[in-house]
Design an enzyme around this catalytic site. Structure first.
Site, PDB file in Angstrom:
ATOM      1  N   GLU A  33       0.824  -1.210   0.000  1.00 18.94           N
ATOM      2  CA  GLU A  33       0.000   0.000   0.000  1.00 18.94           C
ATOM      3  C   GLU A  33       0.858   1.260   0.000  1.00 18.94           C
ATOM      4  O   GLU A  33       0.541   2.239  -0.663  1.00 18.94           O
ATOM      5  CB  GLU A  33      -0.944   0.004   1.210  1.00 18.94           C
ATOM      6  CG  GLU A  33      -2.101  -0.952   1.079  1.00 18.94           C
ATOM      7  CD  GLU A  33      -2.992  -0.666  -0.131  1.00 18.94           C
ATOM      8  OE1 GLU A  33      -3.103   0.505  -0.520  1.00 18.94           O
ATOM      9  OE2 GLU A  33      -3.566  -1.621  -0.683  1.00 18.94           O
ATOM     10  N   GLN A  38       0.846   7.050  -5.129  1.00 21.19           N
ATOM     11  CA  GLN A  38       1.430   7.884  -6.189  1.00 21.19           C
ATOM     12  C   GLN A  38       2.311   7.112  -7.178  1.00 21.19           C
ATOM     13  O   GLN A  38       3.131   7.705  -7.860  1.00 21.19           O
ATOM     14  CB  GLN A  38       2.274   9.042  -5.596  1.00 21.19           C
ATOM     15  CG  GLN A  38       1.448  10.162  -5.053  1.00 21.19           C
ATOM     16  CD  GLN A  38       1.574  10.299  -3.554  1.00 21.19           C
ATOM     17  OE1 GLN A  38       2.176   9.454  -2.895  1.00 21.19           O
ATOM     18  NE2 GLN A  38       1.013  11.347  -3.019  1.00 21.19           N
ATOM     19  N   TYR A 116      -5.734   6.269   5.350  1.00 23.53           N
ATOM     20  CA  TYR A 116      -5.838   5.384   4.197  1.00 23.53           C
ATOM     21  C   TYR A 116      -5.107   4.053   4.472  1.00 23.53           C
ATOM     22  O   TYR A 116      -5.671   2.965   4.303  1.00 23.53           O
ATOM     23  CB  TYR A 116      -5.264   6.053   2.935  1.00 23.53           C
ATOM     24  CG  TYR A 116      -5.196   5.078   1.800  1.00 23.53           C
ATOM     25  CD1 TYR A 116      -6.323   4.826   1.021  1.00 23.53           C
ATOM     26  CD2 TYR A 116      -4.042   4.343   1.556  1.00 23.53           C
ATOM     27  CE1 TYR A 116      -6.290   3.878   0.024  1.00 23.53           C
ATOM     28  CE2 TYR A 116      -4.000   3.388   0.566  1.00 23.53           C
ATOM     29  CZ  TYR A 116      -5.122   3.168  -0.201  1.00 23.53           C
ATOM     30  OH  TYR A 116      -5.091   2.215  -1.173  1.00 23.53           O
ATOM     31  N   ASP A 134      -9.212   5.610  -2.254  1.00 23.34           N
ATOM     32  CA  ASP A 134      -8.089   6.113  -3.055  1.00 23.34           C
ATOM     33  C   ASP A 134      -8.657   6.718  -4.340  1.00 23.34           C
ATOM     34  O   ASP A 134      -9.883   6.840  -4.482  1.00 23.34           O
ATOM     35  CB  ASP A 134      -7.076   4.991  -3.340  1.00 23.34           C
ATOM     36  CG  ASP A 134      -7.630   3.936  -4.290  1.00 23.34           C
ATOM     37  OD1 ASP A 134      -8.848   3.964  -4.590  1.00 23.34           O
ATOM     38  OD2 ASP A 134      -6.847   3.093  -4.760  1.00 23.34           O
ATOM     39  N   CYS A 188     -13.664   0.661 -14.575  1.00 27.04           N
ATOM     40  CA  CYS A 188     -14.181   2.033 -14.523  1.00 27.04           C
ATOM     41  C   CYS A 188     -12.987   2.995 -14.548  1.00 27.04           C
ATOM     42  O   CYS A 188     -12.708   3.705 -13.584  1.00 27.04           O
ATOM     43  CB  CYS A 188     -15.020   2.188 -13.254  1.00 27.04           C
ATOM     44  SG  CYS A 188     -16.027   3.669 -13.264  1.00 27.04           S
ATOM     45  N   CYS A 195     -18.115   0.818 -19.956  1.00 29.29           N
ATOM     46  CA  CYS A 195     -19.549   0.830 -19.601  1.00 29.29           C
ATOM     47  C   CYS A 195     -20.376  -0.230 -20.344  1.00 29.29           C
ATOM     48  O   CYS A 195     -21.212  -0.887 -19.719  1.00 29.29           O
ATOM     49  CB  CYS A 195     -20.146   2.210 -19.829  1.00 29.29           C
ATOM     50  SG  CYS A 195     -19.311   3.501 -18.900  1.00 29.29           S
TER      51      CYS A 195
HETATM   52 FE1  SF4 Z   1     -18.037   2.901 -14.369  1.00 31.66          FE
HETATM   53 FE2  SF4 Z   1     -19.374   2.825 -16.665  1.00 31.66          FE
HETATM   54 FE3  SF4 Z   1     -19.639   0.856 -14.934  1.00 31.66          FE
HETATM   55 FE4  SF4 Z   1     -20.666   3.234 -14.397  1.00 31.66          FE
HETATM   56  S1  SF4 Z   1     -21.275   1.866 -16.059  1.00 31.66           S
HETATM   57  S2  SF4 Z   1     -19.521   1.933 -12.983  1.00 31.66           S
HETATM   58  S3  SF4 Z   1     -19.160   4.564 -15.308  1.00 31.66           S
HETATM   59  S4  SF4 Z   1     -17.762   1.407 -16.028  1.00 31.66           S
END
Ligand code: SF4
Length: 352
Positions: A33, A38, A116, A134, A188, A195
């Protein structure tokens, strides 16, 4: 709970096989960790392996000298992290017999362990319901809940911490906390989040609004300051002068070739740079009419600063004895490997 269970299922199937995930040994989690703060995962992995070979447990780290600790950290940057790990290990040996404490508040009392890291050790190593937030977690939560408060404002950051804590499912802190971070790193992502294939899509407000990349919201960035600087490799009888940065200063405990800041947000010519370097060397070392030669240029980047470091060298005749108030040594280029440098000064050592 459906969201949490989907995330945990995803984590169980897709987590990267990282070395500290083999046994979740508290010391290994702590080291990982701290290294990952960074710093990118790909950079950290070889450092982590070397570190664990040299210091396999808290006691081995506590027994080491600082020079060896910093040498092993060389190139990772933010050296206070290495010094704090070392100081923390000594304290754990002195106060807790070398066993990492489990309790969040006790963890916080150890030098270099903030909220953290205490949360990471407590939840990842001991599976206790303490939060971790984070950069990845800020992003994933901001998108899932379409949170519009800037994460650069402390009051808003607090809301993320409280929200993250409230989401931890009983008995599953380890997988849930790691799952959120891993999901941010792999699915994400800051740009082009996946998505269309995201398993959490049904729960995601940013997706419903059609603008996931607008989250997390940030305050306008500070302008970058351009810095001109010079470093001088002063040579005498085949050896170079290295000085030790005082503990408590930036990069404290590291060795360097003498360097000076010459200008901020102002372009200066090569001639002006060498003139200023000779002048500053005279002020610091009492060297008169130094003949300096350029060796190369190094660019470095630190918080809101972009620096161009011109590297010069100069040969001193045998009778000149430079004075300096810094702790220093004369080292041959063969001996450079013994001294911990920041990455910029490691590059100078290579140039020489
Ligand atoms: Fe992230 Fe897109 Fe999933 Fe929403 S839909 S959690 S923005 S990957």
């Amino acid at each position: 709970m459906a969201f949490q269970q989907k995330l945990i299922e995803w984590f169980e199937k897709n987590q990267r096989p990282l070395p500290w995930r083999r046994h979740y040994e508290p010391y290994a989690v702590w080291v990982s960790e701290i290294m990952l703060q960074q710093t990118q995962m790909d950079t950290v992995l070889p450092y982590y392996e070397r570190w664990m070979k040299t210091f396999p447990d808290v006691k081995a780290l506590a027994a080491s000298d600082t020079k060896k600790v910093l040498k092993l950290w060389e190139g990772l940057g933010y050296y206070s992290r290495a010094r704090n790990l070392h100081a923390g290990a000594k304290l754990i040996v002195e106060k807790f017999g070398g066993t990492m404490p489990r309790d969040f508040q006790t963890l916080l009392s150890i030098k270099g362990i903030g909220r953290y890291t205490a949360g990471a050790i407590s939840s990842i190593a001991f599976n206790q319901p303490d939060p971790i937030v984070d950069g990845n977690v800020f992003r994933v939560l901001a998108r899932l809940f379409a949170l519009t408060g800037s994460i650069d404002i402390q009051k808003n950051r607090e809301k993320f911490w409280r929200l993250q804590e409230s989401l931890i499912p009983p008995g599953q802190a380890r997988d849930f906390n790691q799952g959120l971070m891993e999901f941010g790193a792999l699915v994400c992502t800051p740009q082009n989040p996946a998505c269309p294939v995201c398993p959490l899509q049904a729960f995601c407000w940013a997706y419903k609004k059609g603008d996931p990349e607008a989250y997390p919201v940030r305050s306008p960035r500070k302008k970058t300051v351009q810095v001109e600087a010079a470093a001088l490799a002063l040579k005498k009888d085949g050896k170079y002068l290295l000085r030790l940065r005082p503990v408590g200063s930036i990069m404290g405990g590291l060795w360097e070739f003498p360097e000076w800041k010459l200008a901020r947000d102002k372009k200066i010519t090569a001639h002006e740079k060498s003139r200023l370097t000779v002048k500053l060397a005279k002020k610091e070392f009492g060297t008169n009419g130094l003949a300096i030669k350029p060796v190369g240029k190094i660019r470095r980047n630190y918080t809101h600063h972009l620096e161009t470091l011109d590297v010069f060298t100069a040969e001193l005749s045998g009778t000149v004895q430079p004075k300096t108030r810094w702790k220093h040594v004369w080292a041959s280029s063969r001996d450079f490997a013994k001294y911990p440098f920041s990455s910029a000064h490691a590059k100078i050592a290579k140039l020489l």
